[in-house]
Design an enzyme around this catalytic site. Structure first.
Site, short mmCIF file in Angstrom:
data_model
loop_
_atom_site.label_atom_id
_atom_site.label_comp_id
_atom_site.label_asym_id
_atom_site.label_seq_id
_atom_site.Cartn_x
_atom_site.Cartn_y
_atom_site.Cartn_z
N PHE A 222 43.89 8.68 30.04
CA PHE A 222 43.19 8.76 31.31
C PHE A 222 42.10 7.70 31.36
O PHE A 222 41.31 7.57 30.44
CB PHE A 222 42.54 10.14 31.48
N ILE A 238 43.69 6.62 36.40
CA ILE A 238 44.91 6.17 35.73
C ILE A 238 45.35 7.26 34.76
O ILE A 238 44.65 7.55 33.78
CB ILE A 238 44.67 4.85 34.97
N ASP A 239 46.50 7.87 35.03
CA ASP A 239 46.96 9.03 34.26
C ASP A 239 48.40 8.81 33.84
O ASP A 239 49.33 8.98 34.63
CB ASP A 239 46.82 10.29 35.12
N SER A 240 48.59 8.46 32.57
CA SER A 240 49.95 8.25 32.06
C SER A 240 50.68 9.56 31.85
O SER A 240 51.87 9.57 31.56
CB SER A 240 49.91 7.46 30.75
N GLY A 241 49.98 10.68 31.99
CA GLY A 241 50.62 12.00 31.85
C GLY A 241 51.03 12.59 33.17
O GLY A 241 51.55 13.70 33.22
#
Length: 398
Positions: A222, A238-241
């Protein structure tokens, strides 16, 4: 006199002809307007098929009458003519598929040219294909406008009535959505593909254990940076999950994106809590540095997270979260990177979110609820939402 023509595909347009015009010339005009070859036309007046010869006056066609144009199979005796005129069919935007064939047919039939609309007649006389295509494109737009008015404004209604204006506004909005959807399907079809979450294999255990246990760990990072969405600068989480890129309805309204929202993509987003999905914008303009790109954005009813940049767009633009340089790099965009925001640069609302997460809080104002996780992605024996909170809290505390 003026005649209204209705086609089999519900298009409506008007033509200007003389009462002494013969039906052959009328059919040539209809061919120019619709692209339907003369030998495949069946023209009806008052439920009766117009004769193939004679004048309109003899057929008792009067001013402001309605003609119905229906297609019929071409005659077997004229296969060569059919082959020549078939390329004159229209494209979707109204232009001709074979404009040169149309110009050639006009040169061989001066009587038909004289009956064409003035702007089309001038374009044909110039012999310029671009001018001819431009006129046909304009005629198509005018026909669509008349069709829209016929559908939305019922006989006897005031066009300025609020209910009529609401129907027109909804029609325009739906048309914008369809154009946005078609553009995304043509130029960015990858945005409609299912996104696979990021997993890696790790050995989990301690030095005192005699054996290690292999687990699948969800990689979940995050960060926050600033984007320009449709000319509006806003902080992006920004959330790669998160499986999808999302935006609150309030933020989408501020960015003038709700007019492009496709409501067919409604549903429920699940993560830390749930939120109603109002729809989807298939192509929203973004600015990354000096580069202009597009993003597919899911619109949520909940406004706790204004804008979240998820894994779907991170994958699409081959992004790299570089915590050494503290930037988000876009691999598919030359020399494009955005710095992550320091805490003092965050909007007050997002500073409260960061503080709540760092403290381990999971209540209102905590980490973004809409982050979408696939079924079964949580740790064994834990609900999916608890797993998401645990991963997020562990990352922030580290």
């Amino acid at each position: 006199m003026q005649l209204t023509v209705s086609t089999h595909d519900d298009k409506v347009f008007t033509i200007e002809v003389d009462a002494g015009t013969d039906t052959g010339t009328l059919q040539a005009i209809l061919e120019a307007e619709t692209g339907l070859p003369v030998e495949q036309q069946a023209v009806f007046h008052n439920g009766k098929l117009l004769p193939s010869s004679g004048t309109l006056q003899a057929a008792q066609v009067q001013d402001n009458d309605l003609l119905m144009l229906q297609p019929q199979p071409a005659a077997h005796a004229q296969p060569q003519q059919t082959q020549q005129t078939q390329p004159m069919a229209r494209n979707r935007d109204g232009t001709l598929q074979n404009p040169q064939a149309f110009l050639d047919s006009c040169l061989s039939n001066p009587a038909a040219v004289a009956q064409l609309p003035p702007n089309l007649r001038d374009a044909v006389s110039s012999g310029n294909i671009d001018s001819v295509q431009g006129v046909f494109r304009q005629l198509q737009r005018e026909a669509e406008q008349r069709q829209m008015e016929a559908q939305l404004i019922r006989p006897g209604e005031d066009p300025m009535d609020l209910e009529v204006q609401a129907r027109i506004a909804e029609y325009i909005r739906q048309k914008n959505v369809e154009e946005n959807f078609e553009a995304a399907m043509e130029f960015n079809p990858e945005v409609f593909a299912q996104v696979t979450m990021l997993y890696v294999t790790m050995d989990v255990g301690t030095s005192q254990c005699l054996h290690n246990m292999t687990q699948m760990a969800l990689v979940n990072l995050f960060c926050i940076l600033t984007y320009a969405v449709n000319g509006n600068k806003m902080a992006a989480f920004i959330d790669s999950g998160a499986q999808s890129t999302i935006m609150s309805a309030k933020s989408a309204d501020q960015c003038n994106l709700l007019r492009l929202m496709d409501t067919r993509y409604q549903g429920i987003a699940k993560g830390v809590g749930t939120s109603k999905i109002l729809g989807r914008v298939h192509q929203a303009p973004l600015k990354v540095g000096s580069q202009h790109v597009s993003a597919s954005i899911t619109i949520l009813e909940d406004d706790s997270m204004p804008f979240l940049f998820g894994l779907d767009m991170l994958r699409r633009y081959q992004c790299c979260i570089d915590l050494h340089k503290n930037v988000l790099r876009f691999g598919s965009i030359s020399n494009a990177e955005l710095p992550f925001l320091a805490e003092h640069e965050l909007p007050a609302k997002l500073r409260r979110v960061s503080s709540d997460v760092a403290a381990g809080g999971v209540g209102e104002g905590s980490a973004p609820g809409p982050a979408t996780l696939p079924h079964g992605s949580g740790a064994p024996g834990q609900p999916q939402s608890d797993c998401s909170v645990w991963l997020m809290t562990a990352f922030v505390q580290i």
